[in-house]
Design a protein around this motif. Structure first.
Motif, short mmCIF file in Angstrom:
data_model
loop_
_atom_site.label_atom_id
_atom_site.label_comp_id
_atom_site.label_asym_id
_atom_site.label_seq_id
_atom_site.Cartn_x
_atom_site.Cartn_y
_atom_site.Cartn_z
N PRO A 201 0.84 -1.11 0.08
CA PRO A 201 -0.05 -0.01 -0.01
C PRO A 201 0.75 1.36 0.08
CG PRO A 201 -0.85 -1.54 1.48
CD PRO A 201 0.43 -2.19 1.14
N LEU A 202 2.14 1.12 0.52
CA LEU A 202 2.95 2.36 0.53
C LEU A 202 3.00 2.84 -1.05
CD1 LEU A 202 5.79 1.76 2.84
CD2 LEU A 202 3.56 2.79 3.20
N MET A 203 3.23 1.65 -2.24
CA MET A 203 3.54 1.94 -3.64
C MET A 203 2.30 2.62 -4.12
SD MET A 203 5.40 -1.48 -4.69
CE MET A 203 6.93 -2.27 -3.95
N ASP A 204 1.21 2.61 -4.05
CA ASP A 204 -0.03 3.24 -4.62
C ASP A 204 -0.52 4.19 -3.70
OD1 ASP A 204 -1.46 1.47 -2.67
OD2 ASP A 204 -2.19 0.39 -4.34
N ASN A 205 -0.03 4.42 -2.51
CA ASN A 205 -0.46 5.57 -1.68
C ASN A 205 -1.77 5.43 -1.27
OD1 ASN A 205 0.19 7.82 -0.09
ND2 ASN A 205 -0.77 9.16 -1.69
N SER A 206 -2.01 4.07 -0.94
CA SER A 206 -3.57 3.91 -0.31
C SER A 206 -3.60 3.61 1.07
CB SER A 206 -4.18 2.48 -0.99
OG SER A 206 -3.19 1.28 -0.84
N GLY A 207 -2.47 3.72 1.84
CA GLY A 207 -2.47 3.91 3.17
C GLY A 207 -1.26 3.30 3.89
N VAL A 208 -1.10 3.38 5.04
CA VAL A 208 0.06 2.90 5.93
C VAL A 208 -0.54 1.40 6.49
CG1 VAL A 208 1.42 3.25 7.87
CG2 VAL A 208 0.73 5.02 6.54
N PRO A 209 0.23 0.59 6.05
CA PRO A 209 -0.35 -1.07 6.41
C PRO A 209 0.10 -1.15 8.01
CG PRO A 209 1.70 -0.85 5.04
CD PRO A 209 1.40 0.39 5.08
N ILE A 210 -0.97 -1.80 8.76
CA ILE A 210 -0.93 -2.14 9.97
C ILE A 210 -0.86 -3.71 10.24
CG2 ILE A 210 -1.43 0.04 10.63
CD1 ILE A 210 -4.23 -1.27 11.79
N LEU A 211 -1.51 -4.46 9.18
CA LEU A 211 -1.65 -5.85 9.12
C LEU A 211 -1.46 -6.50 7.71
CD1 LEU A 211 -2.35 -8.52 10.81
CD2 LEU A 211 -4.84 -8.10 10.41
N GLY A 212 -0.87 -7.61 7.74
CA GLY A 212 -0.61 -7.88 6.14
C GLY A 212 -0.21 -9.49 6.06
#
Ligand code: MN3
Length: 253
Positions: A201-212
């Motif tokens: 999600p950092l790459m497409d600026n969709s948010g800051v990941p907190i779980l993956g």
């Protein structure tokens, strides 16, 4: 049809421990995580990025994730992303950037190395993140502000889990499912997303990941074969909600 048979055989062979033991490069990987090891022909290139130490033993997530999967996943797959990333950024300004910075500005990476940096930089960021959000004797559900936010946005924790699982199953082929802190009209909110390959999600600026969750077959094939849903269910028992909460608080601001 012969090709199909051959591929089937290869797949069967790959899941037997014997096949792994026969691979010539087995044993060369361990102990190479850090910098400063004596440099031989087959050593990974020295570089700014290093394989992080797994914060628990390879067998610590049994019975949910088997030790062999964890060992191969960390010492070979993740190591390969690190090695290839170091090779790709060598001699470029990217060598002085953090992996987060590189992911956030992936579209500005020179085209010549962009695919290599995207795949291997994503691989390094994603796996480092993945090890952090799992722990032995974990699972259950979050507490405090994170649980409150999940209940607010997804109705309740069970509904959240179902939707997260849907995202993990809905990712066709290899990729990741994520819970991210996004911004809606300037205010933090939670969203479930999924990304292909080693994108994040950092790459497409969709948010800051907190779980993956890693839904590449290499993350579950030895124990679960094609049953991705069973893997996702079991993986929830490894989620380190304390670590996820810390990431939530940091991302929420
Ligand atoms: Mn993986």
């Amino acid at each position: 049809m012969h090709e199909l048979n051959r591929r089937h055989w290869l797949r069967v062979a790959a899941v037997s421990a014997g096949a792994w033991a026969m691979t010539p490069w087995l044993g060369q990987v361990e102990g190479q995580a850090g910098k400063g090891t004596e440099k031989g022909k087959d050593q990974p290139a020295a570089g700014p990025f290093t394989l992080p130490r797994l914060p628990y033993a390879y067998d610590a997530l049994v019975p949910h994730i088997d030790a062999r999967t964890m060992e191969i996943h960390h010492s070979r797959h993740h190591q390969a992303y690190v090695t290839n990333l170091n090779t790709a950024v060598a001699g470029t300004p990217l060598a002085n950037q953090s992996i987060e910075q590189i992911c956030r500005t992936i579209d500005q990476v020179p085209e010549r190395i962009r695919t290599a940096v995207r795949n291997n930089g994503g691989g390094h960021y994603n796996h480092t993140f993945f090890w952090e959000v799992m722990a032995p004797n974990a699972g259950g559900q979050p507490a405090g502000a994170l649980l409150e936010a999940i209940n607010n946005i997804f109705t309740d924790f069970v509904t959240f889990k179902n939707r997260f699982k849907e995202a993990a199953l809905g990712r066709f082929g290899s990729g990741w499912a994520w819970l991210v802190v996004a911004r809606a009209e300037g205010r933090p909110t939670l969203r479930i997303t999924h990304t292909p390959n080693q994108d994040n999600p950092l790459m497409d600026n969709s948010g800051v990941p907190i779980l993956g969750i890693d839904v590449w077959e290499h993350a579950y094939y030895l124990q679960y074969q094609n049953r991705r849903g069973d893997y996702v269910d079991a993986w929830f028992n490894t989620v380190n909600w304390r670590a996820v909460s810390d990431k939530f608080m940091a991302a929420r601001g």
